[in-house]
Design an enzyme around this catalytic site. Sequence first.
Site, PDB file in Angstrom:
ATOM      1  N   CYS A   1      -1.331  -4.938   9.805  1.00 17.66           N
ATOM      2  CA  CYS A   1      -2.467  -4.784   8.886  1.00 17.66           C
ATOM      3  C   CYS A   1      -3.266  -6.072   8.802  1.00 17.66           C
ATOM      4  O   CYS A   1      -4.444  -6.063   8.486  1.00 17.66           O
ATOM      5  CB  CYS A   1      -1.972  -4.410   7.501  1.00 17.66           C
ATOM      6  SG  CYS A   1      -1.121  -2.843   7.488  1.00 17.66           S
TER       7      CYS A   1
ATOM      8  N   THR B   1      13.292  -5.077   8.451  1.00 12.81           N
ATOM      9  CA  THR B   1      13.770  -4.523   7.180  1.00 12.81           C
ATOM     10  C   THR B   1      14.041  -3.029   7.314  1.00 12.81           C
ATOM     11  O   THR B   1      14.973  -2.495   6.720  1.00 12.81           O
ATOM     12  CB  THR B   1      12.757  -4.802   6.058  1.00 12.81           C
ATOM     13  OG1 THR B   1      12.380  -6.174   6.106  1.00 12.81           O
ATOM     14  CG2 THR B   1      13.354  -4.505   4.689  1.00 12.81           C
TER      15      THR B   1
ATOM     16  N   ASP C   1       6.673  -3.668   5.671  1.00 16.96           N
ATOM     17  CA  ASP C   1       5.667  -3.821   6.709  1.00 16.96           C
ATOM     18  C   ASP C   1       6.291  -4.402   7.976  1.00 16.96           C
ATOM     19  O   ASP C   1       5.607  -4.955   8.804  1.00 16.96           O
ATOM     20  CB  ASP C   1       4.526  -4.731   6.212  1.00 16.96           C
ATOM     21  CG  ASP C   1       5.054  -6.102   5.785  1.00 16.96           C
ATOM     22  OD1 ASP C   1       6.287  -6.334   5.882  1.00 16.96           O
ATOM     23  OD2 ASP C   1       4.250  -6.949   5.372  1.00 16.96           O
TER      24      ASP C   1
ATOM     25  N   CYS D   1      23.718   5.224  14.429  1.00 14.88           N
ATOM     26  CA  CYS D   1      24.339   6.487  14.005  1.00 14.88           C
ATOM     27  C   CYS D   1      25.293   7.050  15.041  1.00 14.88           C
ATOM     28  O   CYS D   1      26.107   7.917  14.732  1.00 14.88           O
ATOM     29  CB  CYS D   1      23.269   7.514  13.613  1.00 14.88           C
ATOM     30  SG  CYS D   1      22.369   8.243  14.978  1.00 14.88           S
TER      31      CYS D   1
ATOM     32  N   ALA E   1       0.821  -1.214   0.000  1.00 15.69           N
ATOM     33  CA  ALA E   1       0.000   0.000   0.000  1.00 15.69           C
ATOM     34  C   ALA E   1       0.858   1.269   0.000  1.00 15.69           C
ATOM     35  O   ALA E   1       0.683   2.159  -0.831  1.00 15.69           O
ATOM     36  CB  ALA E   1      -0.930  -0.010   1.211  1.00 15.69           C
TER      37      ALA E   1
ATOM     38  N   CYS F   1      18.298   8.988  13.730  1.00 11.07           N
ATOM     39  CA  CYS F   1      17.981   7.864  12.843  1.00 11.07           C
ATOM     40  C   CYS F   1      16.854   7.065  13.495  1.00 11.07           C
ATOM     41  O   CYS F   1      16.411   7.374  14.598  1.00 11.07           O
ATOM     42  CB  CYS F   1      19.219   7.015  12.551  1.00 11.07           C
ATOM     43  SG  CYS F   1      19.629   5.777  13.800  1.00 11.07           S
TER      44      CYS F   1
HETATM   45 ZN   LIG Z   1      20.657   6.815  15.544  1.00 13.81          ZN
END
Ligand SMILES: [Zn+2]
Length: 351
Positions: free
Chosen positions: A194, A140, A136, A255, A45, A177
């Site tokens: 979902c 990832t 989703d 980071c 989506a 981040c």
């Molecule tokens: Zn960070």
Amino acid sequence: MPETREKPWPPDLDRYSRQMLFGPVGPAGQQRLRDSRALLIGVGALGTAQANSLVRAGLGHLKIIDRDFIELNNLQRQTLFDEQDIAENLPKAEAARRKLVRVNSAVTVEAVVADVNHANIEQLADGADILLDGTDNFETRYLINDLAVKTGRPWVYGAAVAATGLQMAILPGETACIRCVFEGRPPPQANPTCDTAGVLGPVVAMVADLQSLDAIKILTGHADTVTRRLTHVDGWAGRIVQLDVGSRRADCPCCGRGEFEFLSGRLGSAGVTLCGRNAVQVASPGAGAAVDFARIADRLGGVARPTYNQYLLKFDVEGIQVTVFSDGRAIITGTADPAQARTLYAKYVGS
Ligand SMILES: [Zn+2]
């Protein structure tokens, strides 16, 4: 004296005229957009809506990666797909590519049917100026975040479930981040998805449009106008708030300390169970080598009635649906048990 006539614009400039009339974009911004390459990870989506906006806006090159095929319950919100795509058994990435090149043939659209993981994301993102989140799952997203921070490229996070959504652009070196914002890794079962809590199409569209807008700002050279806040949308309550997430954290593993735990593969599971969907993804035992659908179909002839095209092969057996992709990967629907899925795969597809 003959009447001087205005030179007609080249057709591609006419196509983008309404966008270029907006001062901050202008001809220079349009040119920058045309020179840009984006990687869109996941074309459900959020992904279909972002791809649609950016291809219409005149992005130069879009690579879309998705591991899945289209189901009827996707059509309510995944706006590039239709019933014909389902009838043709098209993977999402390929169905999206076919629509997008009809919308704007000047944009190079590349479709990759694959599962993004720590082993392939760097190569898939090669040359991309921006990474766009159409996924989703948090695993990832943390992987995208690692790559973006490590290589200093912006990425745009988005998520939607039920009637709520979140969106934020991450500008490495400048903004917090995603691991500065969401400290730990939310366990897969901790959040509604979902598939368990449902989702409203217009809410996903709102989040995706915020993502596309940030992408257009960044790619036309206006990253300074991108909000440094996390936008929270509650579509049912009719409320949009921008939350202060603070600045970069020195103790952020990604980071702050530069430990790219997801990109290195140290963190992150094999990702076999597809969250909340009663389906399991089985990785290719042949390490991505192309499989021969005709041979599998032949062998299955006695026990199932498989159908296949150049992208995938599908059959029902033992009350379960098996979809095999050309890289050998499979999605087994009707079970959430990885062991049962692997057994079925070995039995009917081969090991
Ligand atoms: Zn960070």
